[in-house]
Motif scaffolding. Structure first.
Motif, PDB file in Angstrom:
ATOM      1  N   CYS A   5      58.537  62.429  52.186  1.00  0.00           N
ATOM      2  CA  CYS A   5      59.401  61.279  51.921  1.00  0.00           C
ATOM      3  C   CYS A   5      58.662  59.959  51.978  1.00  0.00           C
ATOM      4  N   CYS A   7      57.576  58.479  54.665  1.00  0.00           N
ATOM      5  CA  CYS A   7      57.811  57.737  55.895  1.00  0.00           C
ATOM      6  C   CYS A   7      56.528  57.645  56.689  1.00  0.00           C
ATOM      7  N   SER A 102      71.655  66.756  60.956  1.00  0.00           N
ATOM      8  CA  SER A 102      71.922  65.474  60.313  1.00  0.00           C
ATOM      9  C   SER A 102      72.483  64.507  61.353  1.00  0.00           C
ATOM     10  N   ASP A 130      64.110  59.491  68.339  1.00  0.00           N
ATOM     11  CA  ASP A 130      64.901  58.598  67.502  1.00  0.00           C
ATOM     12  C   ASP A 130      63.975  57.529  66.952  1.00  0.00           C
ATOM     13  N   GLN A 131      64.430  56.846  65.925  1.00  0.00           N
ATOM     14  CA  GLN A 131      63.572  55.821  65.348  1.00  0.00           C
ATOM     15  C   GLN A 131      63.504  54.574  66.232  1.00  0.00           C
ATOM     16  N   THR A 152      60.096  56.720  67.023  1.00  0.00           N
ATOM     17  CA  THR A 152      59.137  57.000  65.952  1.00  0.00           C
ATOM     18  C   THR A 152      58.932  55.823  65.007  1.00  0.00           C
ATOM     19  N   LYS A 154      59.263  53.970  61.915  1.00  0.00           N
ATOM     20  CA  LYS A 154      59.711  54.335  60.570  1.00  0.00           C
ATOM     21  C   LYS A 154      59.651  55.842  60.325  1.00  0.00           C
ATOM     22  N   CYS A 156      60.479  59.781  60.392  1.00  0.00           N
ATOM     23  CA  CYS A 156      61.776  60.453  60.334  1.00  0.00           C
ATOM     24  C   CYS A 156      61.756  61.825  61.004  1.00  0.00           C
ATOM     25  N   HIS A 157      60.727  62.102  61.826  1.00  0.00           N
ATOM     26  CA  HIS A 157      60.635  63.396  62.494  1.00  0.00           C
ATOM     27  C   HIS A 157      59.648  63.281  63.643  1.00  0.00           C
ATOM     28  N   VAL A 183      64.661  63.784  65.564  1.00  0.00           N
ATOM     29  CA  VAL A 183      65.284  62.704  64.796  1.00  0.00           C
ATOM     30  C   VAL A 183      66.314  63.312  63.837  1.00  0.00           C
ATOM     31  N   ASN A 185      67.810  64.402  60.849  1.00  0.00           N
ATOM     32  CA  ASN A 185      67.262  64.554  59.500  1.00  0.00           C
ATOM     33  C   ASN A 185      67.105  66.050  59.239  1.00  0.00           C
ATOM     34  N   CYS A 188      62.496  66.597  56.695  1.00  0.00           N
ATOM     35  CA  CYS A 188      61.123  66.596  57.208  1.00  0.00           C
ATOM     36  C   CYS A 188      60.927  67.390  58.495  1.00  0.00           C
TER      37      CYS A 188
END
Length: 278
Positions: A5, A7, A102, A130-131, A152, A154, A156-157, A183, A185, A188
């Motif tokens: 993605c 990220c 999700s 989490d971001q 994290t 930006k 996403c994992h 995270v 999602n 990823c």
């Protein structure tokens, strides 16, 4: 950077914090953060503007090849470090669960309820991914459970190297269960092994029955599937058996648990499995 993605973490990388700790920022020294915009129209002294509009097919192909190589390198390095985690967990008899879902599936609610009900029976440790923010870690900390938050930026994992650092910060004792809340999602995180014993994918009755075939990689790599918010079943248009069939098409070995974390319904089978995981 994630090749799927695009990220990536911010300039300082992921941060690992215990509740009550403060993040130290060093952004004032990063002069390159000032966004310089470069115009590719070159203005020569004669006043003429030359616009380079050539299409370099070979350049595009080379770029795609390099991205693929970078992605392969990242995944290979993650696998090596995941093996290190797995060896560490095995040596200390730590049973590690990677919780994925999700956003909005009720992942944190399930975790909170589980910890509150079983903390006197099982020695738990928690890594929250989490971001931004320490919100989830603070919720777990109120239960008197050792927890660290990985922010994290930006990204996403979670990846295996930062999980290892978080584990060291937690100082996990032998014969315990480590809950890693990834995270939110479903794309990823499926690519990144953290060295966990089991991967638990969580979805809710409000998300639709076709989620497993929309995100097959995640369900294919999972061991456990929790269907949450069963109390909302009378109010949503979803066929639970069809959802399970879709999931089993992707992964015939999935084990299911149906529950409502907010009501506490259906949690007993999940608890029994945690006490004697198979």
């Amino acid at each position: 950077m994630c090749g799927t993605c695009g990220c990536g973490s911010d300039n300082n990388g992921p941060t690992i914090l215990k509740p009550g700790e403060h993040k130290h920022t060093h952004g004032e020294h990063h002069h390159d953060e000032h966004g310089h915009s470069h115009d590719h129209n070159h203005h020569h002294h004669d006043g003429h503007t030359h616009s380079h509009g050539h299409h370099h097919d070979n350049h595009t192909h080379d770029h795609q090849h390099k991205v693929l190589e970078i992605e392969q390198d990242i995944l290979q390095n993650n696998q090596v470090l995941a093996a290190r985690n797995r060896g560490y967990f095995e040596a200390k008899n730590i049973f590690a669960l990677n919780l994925v879902s999700s956003p909005g599936s009720g992942k944190t609610s399930i975790l909170e309820r589980t910890l509150a009900d079983l903390k006197n029976d099982i020695s738990f440790y928690v890594i929250e991914g989490d971001q931004q923010t320490l919100n989830d870690a603070n919720r777990i900390d109120k239960l008197k459970i050792p927890v660290v938050q990985i922010n994290t930026g930006k990204g996403c994992h979670l990846e295996s190297d930062v999980v290892y650092d978080a584990v060291k910060k937690l100082e996990i004792k032998d014969n315990s269960i480590l809950m890693i809340e990834n995270v939110g999602n479903l794309v990823c995180p499926s690519m990144f092994d953290l060295g966990e014993n089991k991967r638990v994918v969580i979805l809710s009755t409000t998300e639709g029955e076709d989620k497993p075939i929309k995100y097959p990689d995640m369900f294919h790599t999972a061991d456990i599937c929790i269907i949450n918010k069963m109390d909302l079943l009378p109010y949503v248009n979803i066929d639970i058996e069809k959802l399970k069939n879709y999931a089993l098409q992707v992964n015939p070995h999935l084990q299911f648990f149906e529950m409502s974390a907010t009501k506490g319904e259906g949690m007993e089978k999940w608890y029994e499995w945690l006490k004697n995981p198979s």
